[in-house]
Scaffold this motif. Structure first.
Motif, PDB file in Angstrom:
ATOM      1  N   GLY A  47      -5.480  -3.271  -8.719  1.00  0.00           N
ATOM      2  CA  GLY A  47      -6.088  -4.138  -7.722  1.00  0.00           C
ATOM      3  C   GLY A  47      -5.617  -3.851  -6.313  1.00  0.00           C
ATOM      4  N   LEU A  48      -5.183  -2.602  -6.065  1.00  0.00           N
ATOM      5  CA  LEU A  48      -4.699  -2.202  -4.744  1.00  0.00           C
ATOM      6  C   LEU A  48      -5.734  -1.329  -4.033  1.00  0.00           C
ATOM      7  CD1 LEU A  48      -1.041  -1.299  -5.755  1.00  0.00           C
ATOM      8  CD2 LEU A  48      -1.804  -3.334  -4.520  1.00  0.00           C
ATOM      9  N   PRO A  49      -5.642  -1.193  -2.732  1.00  0.00           N
ATOM     10  CA  PRO A  49      -6.584  -0.345  -1.993  1.00  0.00           C
ATOM     11  C   PRO A  49      -6.542   1.090  -2.521  1.00  0.00           C
ATOM     12  CG  PRO A  49      -5.286  -1.665  -0.484  1.00  0.00           C
ATOM     13  CD  PRO A  49      -4.662  -1.832  -1.828  1.00  0.00           C
ATOM     14  N   THR A  50      -7.660   1.787  -2.430  1.00  0.00           N
ATOM     15  CA  THR A  50      -7.710   3.182  -2.869  1.00  0.00           C
ATOM     16  C   THR A  50      -8.117   4.122  -1.736  1.00  0.00           C
ATOM     17  OG1 THR A  50     -10.018   2.956  -3.596  1.00  0.00           O
ATOM     18  CG2 THR A  50      -8.289   2.518  -5.235  1.00  0.00           C
ATOM     19  N   ASP A  51      -8.703   3.599  -0.683  1.00  0.00           N
ATOM     20  CA  ASP A  51      -9.109   4.423   0.449  1.00  0.00           C
ATOM     21  C   ASP A  51      -7.860   4.968   1.148  1.00  0.00           C
ATOM     22  OD1 ASP A  51     -11.213   5.197   2.610  1.00  0.00           O
ATOM     23  OD2 ASP A  51      -9.613   4.163   3.722  1.00  0.00           O
ATOM     24  N   PRO A  52      -7.834   6.271   1.475  1.00  0.00           N
ATOM     25  CA  PRO A  52      -6.642   6.871   2.090  1.00  0.00           C
ATOM     26  C   PRO A  52      -6.154   6.156   3.349  1.00  0.00           C
ATOM     27  CG  PRO A  52      -8.107   8.597   1.333  1.00  0.00           C
ATOM     28  CD  PRO A  52      -8.846   7.302   1.141  1.00  0.00           C
ATOM     29  N   ASP A  53      -7.054   5.768   4.233  1.00  0.00           N
ATOM     30  CA  ASP A  53      -6.633   5.080   5.453  1.00  0.00           C
ATOM     31  C   ASP A  53      -6.000   3.723   5.135  1.00  0.00           C
ATOM     32  OD1 ASP A  53      -7.465   7.154   7.074  1.00  0.00           O
ATOM     33  OD2 ASP A  53      -9.450   6.271   7.453  1.00  0.00           O
ATOM     34  N   LYS A  54      -6.563   3.028   4.167  1.00  0.00           N
ATOM     35  CA  LYS A  54      -6.034   1.715   3.808  1.00  0.00           C
ATOM     36  C   LYS A  54      -4.690   1.834   3.096  1.00  0.00           C
ATOM     37  CE  LYS A  54     -10.518  -0.633   3.568  1.00  0.00           C
ATOM     38  NZ  LYS A  54     -11.487  -1.375   2.700  1.00  0.00           N
ATOM     39  N   VAL A  55      -4.557   2.853   2.242  1.00  0.00           N
ATOM     40  CA  VAL A  55      -3.277   3.050   1.563  1.00  0.00           C
ATOM     41  C   VAL A  55      -2.204   3.433   2.581  1.00  0.00           C
ATOM     42  CG1 VAL A  55      -2.020   4.453  -0.127  1.00  0.00           C
ATOM     43  CG2 VAL A  55      -4.342   3.689  -0.630  1.00  0.00           C
ATOM     44  N   ALA A  56      -2.574   4.290   3.538  1.00  0.00           N
ATOM     45  CA  ALA A  56      -1.624   4.678   4.582  1.00  0.00           C
ATOM     46  C   ALA A  56      -1.149   3.466   5.369  1.00  0.00           C
ATOM     47  CB  ALA A  56      -2.270   5.698   5.523  1.00  0.00           C
ATOM     48  N   ALA A  57      -2.059   2.520   5.632  1.00  0.00           N
ATOM     49  CA  ALA A  57      -1.696   1.298   6.359  1.00  0.00           C
ATOM     50  C   ALA A  57      -0.780   0.413   5.519  1.00  0.00           C
ATOM     51  CB  ALA A  57      -2.957   0.535   6.754  1.00  0.00           C
ATOM     52  N   GLU A  58      -1.056   0.365   4.206  1.00  0.00           N
ATOM     53  CA  GLU A  58      -0.245  -0.451   3.297  1.00  0.00           C
ATOM     54  C   GLU A  58       1.147   0.144   3.105  1.00  0.00           C
ATOM     55  OE1 GLU A  58      -0.802  -3.224   1.246  1.00  0.00           O
ATOM     56  OE2 GLU A  58      -2.719  -3.705   2.179  1.00  0.00           O
ATOM     57  N   ALA A  59       1.256   1.475   3.235  1.00  0.00           N
ATOM     58  CA  ALA A  59       2.528   2.156   2.992  1.00  0.00           C
ATOM     59  C   ALA A  59       3.010   2.855   4.261  1.00  0.00           C
ATOM     60  CB  ALA A  59       2.369   3.157   1.854  1.00  0.00           C
ATOM     61  N   GLY A  60       2.900   2.185   5.389  1.00  0.00           N
ATOM     62  CA  GLY A  60       3.238   2.806   6.666  1.00  0.00           C
ATOM     63  C   GLY A  60       4.715   3.078   6.856  1.00  0.00           C
ATOM     64  N   THR A  61       5.559   2.220   6.305  1.00  0.00           N
ATOM     65  CA  THR A  61       7.003   2.415   6.383  1.00  0.00           C
ATOM     66  C   THR A  61       7.546   2.624   4.970  1.00  0.00           C
ATOM     67  OG1 THR A  61       7.595   0.078   6.089  1.00  0.00           O
ATOM     68  CG2 THR A  61       7.060   0.816   8.333  1.00  0.00           C
ATOM     69  N   TRP A  62       8.804   3.060   4.892  1.00  0.00           N
ATOM     70  CA  TRP A  62       9.407   3.239   3.572  1.00  0.00           C
ATOM     71  C   TRP A  62       9.472   1.908   2.813  1.00  0.00           C
ATOM     72  CZ3 TRP A  62       9.816   7.674   1.224  1.00  0.00           C
ATOM     73  CH2 TRP A  62       9.952   8.860   1.973  1.00  0.00           C
ATOM     74  N   GLU A  63       9.827   0.837   3.489  1.00  0.00           N
ATOM     75  CA  GLU A  63       9.902  -0.453   2.810  1.00  0.00           C
ATOM     76  C   GLU A  63       8.527  -0.919   2.343  1.00  0.00           C
ATOM     77  OE1 GLU A  63      12.275  -2.510   1.594  1.00  0.00           O
ATOM     78  OE2 GLU A  63      13.557  -0.776   2.000  1.00  0.00           O
ATOM     79  N   ASP A  64       7.495  -0.642   3.158  1.00  0.00           N
ATOM     80  CA  ASP A  64       6.125  -0.965   2.738  1.00  0.00           C
ATOM     81  C   ASP A  64       5.772  -0.193   1.469  1.00  0.00           C
ATOM     82  OD1 ASP A  64       5.755  -2.621   4.932  1.00  0.00           O
ATOM     83  OD2 ASP A  64       4.765  -1.083   6.139  1.00  0.00           O
ATOM     84  N   TYR A  65       6.138   1.064   1.470  1.00  0.00           N
ATOM     85  CA  TYR A  65       5.863   1.945   0.329  1.00  0.00           C
ATOM     86  C   TYR A  65       6.563   1.438  -0.931  1.00  0.00           C
ATOM     87  CZ  TYR A  65       6.181   6.357  -2.395  1.00  0.00           C
ATOM     88  OH  TYR A  65       6.140   7.342  -3.366  1.00  0.00           O
ATOM     89  N   PHE A  66       7.813   1.053  -0.799  1.00  0.00           N
ATOM     90  CA  PHE A  66       8.548   0.557  -1.959  1.00  0.00           C
ATOM     91  C   PHE A  66       7.988  -0.779  -2.438  1.00  0.00           C
ATOM     92  CE2 PHE A  66      12.311   2.978   0.026  1.00  0.00           C
ATOM     93  CZ  PHE A  66      11.884   4.170  -0.563  1.00  0.00           C
ATOM     94  N   ALA A  67       7.541  -1.618  -1.504  1.00  0.00           N
ATOM     95  CA  ALA A  67       6.916  -2.892  -1.880  1.00  0.00           C
ATOM     96  C   ALA A  67       5.635  -2.632  -2.671  1.00  0.00           C
ATOM     97  CB  ALA A  67       6.617  -3.721  -0.631  1.00  0.00           C
TER      98      ALA A  67
END
Length: 425
Positions: free
Chosen positions: A164-184
């Motif tokens: 149920g998470l975004p799949t579009d590359p731009d949206k995933v990049a926004a969701e995982a912009g920092t390391w902490e975002d990525y780990f979350a």
């Protein structure tokens, strides 16, 4: 590197055989002992160059010189150093791996200054940060850039969708912009898809985090700085997915079996796409690529150089300039995922098409901007040796349960000892 170009190297060997290139061992014909400028030798390793382009170079320059190509197996650096030291059978043109370039710079007198042959006039065609890594403090250019390894985040779009998470590359990049975002994001994936992992191992994260900065383990004054905040921050970033249970704790030998199953993302360079494709062909169309958390880094990339014994420097420079022109660089990417150091190649048809393995995504739209944004950093000759204890210590956390703080202290202690032995202050 944690992840090698395992599939790519195998494919390159087959391509070399199919194209009819001359394959020679390390003691093949070389420049020393002969002044015949009509015969030139080129040493490189499988996958370093487009074999198709090299084969065409032999024909293109055939009226002027006979170019003999030697694909050197095994430890390329060791064989090159031994040959240069002996001064016999030295190739006229040789490859130098990017991770080895810093160790060759103190012995720059063994190579010709490419600026004297015309590189300075064309250097603007190549990424400045890459070019500088093969330049001595007094301005001597010993390496002509072959390729680079801009990094990004590879992810399984099908698993993201299932969670149920975004799949579009731009949206995933926004969701995982920092390391902490990525780990979350990894924690969320783990909840929705039990049994999956975000990263292969924490050493790979450390590699990336260090590469995102402008300083490494030794500064320009030859002082050890591996205990300073920038390295400690990279260490803390690397340990974070381990403490969150997002670390698959796998090494290079077990990576092939995991990539098509329980790894939801991969941190890697542009060339790593071919590793994934060859290791997990049944996942075709399920992967996507987006910008890496925290910004891009570089992983890999090599050079061509002319040893001082080169029998015909002017003609040799013409050859490497032709092989590494932006047009042929673009072909190298299409042939064998060799990512160009010449930005002009990024807009050429060979690089702008959609990639079927990545669902038709135009991956150059991710890797191109990353390549231009990689931070320039100083890499000392002893950098690789000094970095090694950190990666060993990170592995001890995963394999032996060593406490991260204890592992850090051990890594710094070992690194300082190695640094002193290498003449670092």
């Amino acid at each position: 590197m944690d992840l090698s170009r395992r599939g790519f190297l195998q494919a390159a060997a087959l391509t070399a055989a199919a194209s009819g290139l001359t394959v020679a061992c390390g003691n093949g014909s070389g420049s020393a002992g002969s002044k015949n400028g009509k015969n030139l030798t080129l040493w490189y390793w499988g996958g370093a160059l487009s074999d198709k382009v090299v084969a065409e170079a032999k024909t293109h320059f055939g009226k002027e010189v006979k170019l003999t190509v030697a694909s050197i197996g095994g430890d390329f650096k060791s064989k090159l150093v031994t040959t240069l030291s002996a001064g016999t059978s030295v190739p006229d043109i040789t490859g130098i791996k990017g991770e080895d370039m810093a160790s060759f710079l103190p012995n720059a007198n063994r190579f010709l200054d490419l600026n004297d042959l015309g590189f300075k006039e064309i250097s603007s065609k190549y990424l400045d940060w890459k070019t500088k890594l093969a330049r001595t403090e007094d301005g001597k250019q010993i390496g002509f850039p072959i390729d680079i390894g801009p990094t990004a985040l590879f992810y399984r779009a099908d698993q993201f969708d299932k969670a149920g998470l975004p799949t579009d590359p731009d949206k995933v990049a926004a969701e995982a912009g920092t390391w902490e975002d990525y780990f979350a994001l990894g924690v969320e994936l783990r909840k929705k898809l039990p049994g999956t992992y975000l990263i292969n191992n924490i050493s790979s994260v450390f590699d990336m985090a260090v590469g995102q900065g402008t300083e490494r383990f030794i500064d320009r004054d030859n002082r050890f700085i591996g205990d300073q905040d920038h390295i400690r921050k990279a260490w803390t970033t690397a340990v974070r997915p381990y403490t969150l249970g997002l670390d698959a704790k796998i090494n290079d030998n077990s990576w092939n079996a995991a990539i098509g199953k329980n790894l939801t993302t991969e941190l890697g360079a542009a060339w790593h796409a071919l590793d994934i494709e060859q290791a997990a062909p049944n996942t075709k169309g399920k992967w996507r690529v987006c910008a890496m958390p925290g910004g891009p880094a570089n992983q890999g990339g090599s050079y061509l150089a002319l040893p001082k014994q080169c029998r015909n420097p002017e003609e040799a420079f013409k050859i490497i300039s032709w092989i590494l022109s932006p047009e042929n660089d673009a072909r190298g990417f299409a042939d064998a995922a060799i990512f160009p150091a010449a930005p002009a190649a990024y807009s050429m048809p060979a690089m702008t098409g959609g990639d079927p393995f990545f669902g038709g995504q135009k991956v150059i739209e991710v890797f191109g901007p990353a390549a231009k944004a990689i931070p320039a950093s100083y890499e000392a000759p002893a950098d690789a040796a000094v970095m090694a204890p950190y990666k060993t210590a990170l592995t001890s956390i995963e394999a032996k349960g060593v406490k991260p703080d204890d592992a850090w202290q051990d890594a710094v202690s070992q690194a300082k000892q190695i640094a002193r032995r290498q003449g670092v202050k």
